[in-house]
Design an enzyme around this catalytic site. Structure first.
Site, short mmCIF file in Angstrom:
data_model
loop_
_atom_site.label_atom_id
_atom_site.label_comp_id
_atom_site.label_asym_id
_atom_site.label_seq_id
_atom_site.Cartn_x
_atom_site.Cartn_y
_atom_site.Cartn_z
N ALA A 1 -4.99 -0.06 6.18
CA ALA A 1 -6.39 -0.15 6.98
C ALA A 1 -7.05 0.90 6.39
O ALA A 1 -7.00 1.77 6.04
CB ALA A 1 -5.83 0.03 8.32
N GLU B 1 2.16 -4.16 3.86
CA GLU B 1 2.18 -5.45 4.37
C GLU B 1 1.48 -6.62 3.45
O GLU B 1 2.09 -7.64 3.59
CB GLU B 1 1.67 -5.34 5.75
CG GLU B 1 2.46 -4.42 6.68
CD GLU B 1 1.67 -4.33 7.93
OE1 GLU B 1 0.51 -3.66 8.09
OE2 GLU B 1 2.38 -4.53 9.14
#
Ligand code: COA
Length: 265
Positions: free
Chosen positions: A70, A118
């Site tokens: 992120a 991810e």
């Protein structure tokens, strides 16, 4: 090659039958901003429809990071609702990569952390530079991996190793990742991980697209459904190949002792 911008921070290059997407945010270690996620989703939707793209290689700019997860600077200015929306965006925009009918390879050129790992877990295959490190540090930031990490990582490495990585925030080296099956291949130091990925993918470039898509679909079912259901779905996937021109071409080529020419029909 198409250049990147703040609104579309991914460089796109076609190398033979393969698309190479490079997240181009080296100053933020290729972190996933909102526009990066939107660009990835849009590229994946387009690639699924584009017959000249036979496989996709995703990598990051520079040699420090594949993707640092992120974008924590962007996130710092977000409200709770903004973060909820961002989480939905991870699912809607990385989903088309996970469900891609064409093979997707993560060429892990450096750190793959948090959302970066991810993203790599949404890919079908992972190839890593020798210096790459992979980890899910979210719990150290007071959250959990929620772009699929708690679900996809245990399916690849097993629950015990997944808990070790998630609870202890432990980063694994490329060598360990290889031993755990988290990456398929590690390239030797100094070798370009993208070049190695392209070379590795050669059989896909010359192969039968319908069979490859059917194989991806069938294997992806294996982790989602009970065995009997998976076997029934495998039969349905086979049916797609059975009626294809490419299947007949492969048989004709075998008999004629020549290389098959597949057309994707
Ligand atoms: N979001 C936004 N910016 C990031 C970032 C992220 N996830 N990761 C790194 N950056 C920025 C740094 O803030 C720094 O910017 P600055 O030059 O303006 O200070 C720049 O990228 C370089 O970072 P640096 O830590 O100096 O690079 P490094 O090569 O030594 O280390 C990492 C790379 C990826 C190991 C390290 O940056 C890191 O741990 N990042 C955070 C990873 C993380 O926790 N991700 C979130 C998971 S939820």
């Amino acid at each position: 090659m198409t250049g990147s911008s703040d609104d579309f921070p991914i460089r796109v290059e076609q190398r033979g039958p393969f698309a190479v997407w490079t997240i181009d945010r080296e100053d933020r270690r290729n972190a996933l901003s909102r526009s990066t996620l939107l660009a990835l989703g849009s590229l994946a939707r387009d690639a699924a429809q584009n017959p000249s793209v036979r496989a996709i290689v995703i990598t990051g700019a520079g040699d420090k990071a594949f993707c640092a997860g992120a974008d924590l600077k962007e996130r710092a200015a977000m409200t709770e609702n903004d973060v909820r929306a961002q989480l939905d965006l991870y699912r809607s925009e990385l989903g088309p990569i996970a469900r891609s009918p064409k093979p997707v390879v993560a060429a892990i050129n450096g750190h793959a952390l948090g959302g970066g790992l991810e993203l790599a877990l949404c890919c079908d295959l992972r190839i890593a530079a020798a210096h790459a490190e992979l980890g899910l540090p979210e719990t150290s930031l007071g959250i959990i991996p929620a772009a699929g990490g708690t679900q996809r990582l245990p399916r690849v490495v097993g629950p015990a190793r997944a808990k070790e990585m998630i609870l202890l925030g432990r980063r694994v080296s490329a060598g360990e990742a290889l031993a755990w099956g988290l990456v398929n291949k590690v390239v030797t130091a100094g070798e370009s991980v993208v070049d190695a990925a392209i070379e590795w993918l050669a059989p896909v470039g010359g192969g039968a697209p319908i069979a490859q898509a059917a194989a991806l679909e069938a294997v992806d079912h294996a982790e989602a459904v009970p065995l009997e259901v998976g076997l029934a779905l495998e039969k349905l996937s086979y049916e797609r190949t059975l009626v294809s021109e490419d299947r007949r071409e492969a048989l004709a080529a075998f008999v004629a002792k020549r290389k098959p020419v597949f057309v994707g029909k």
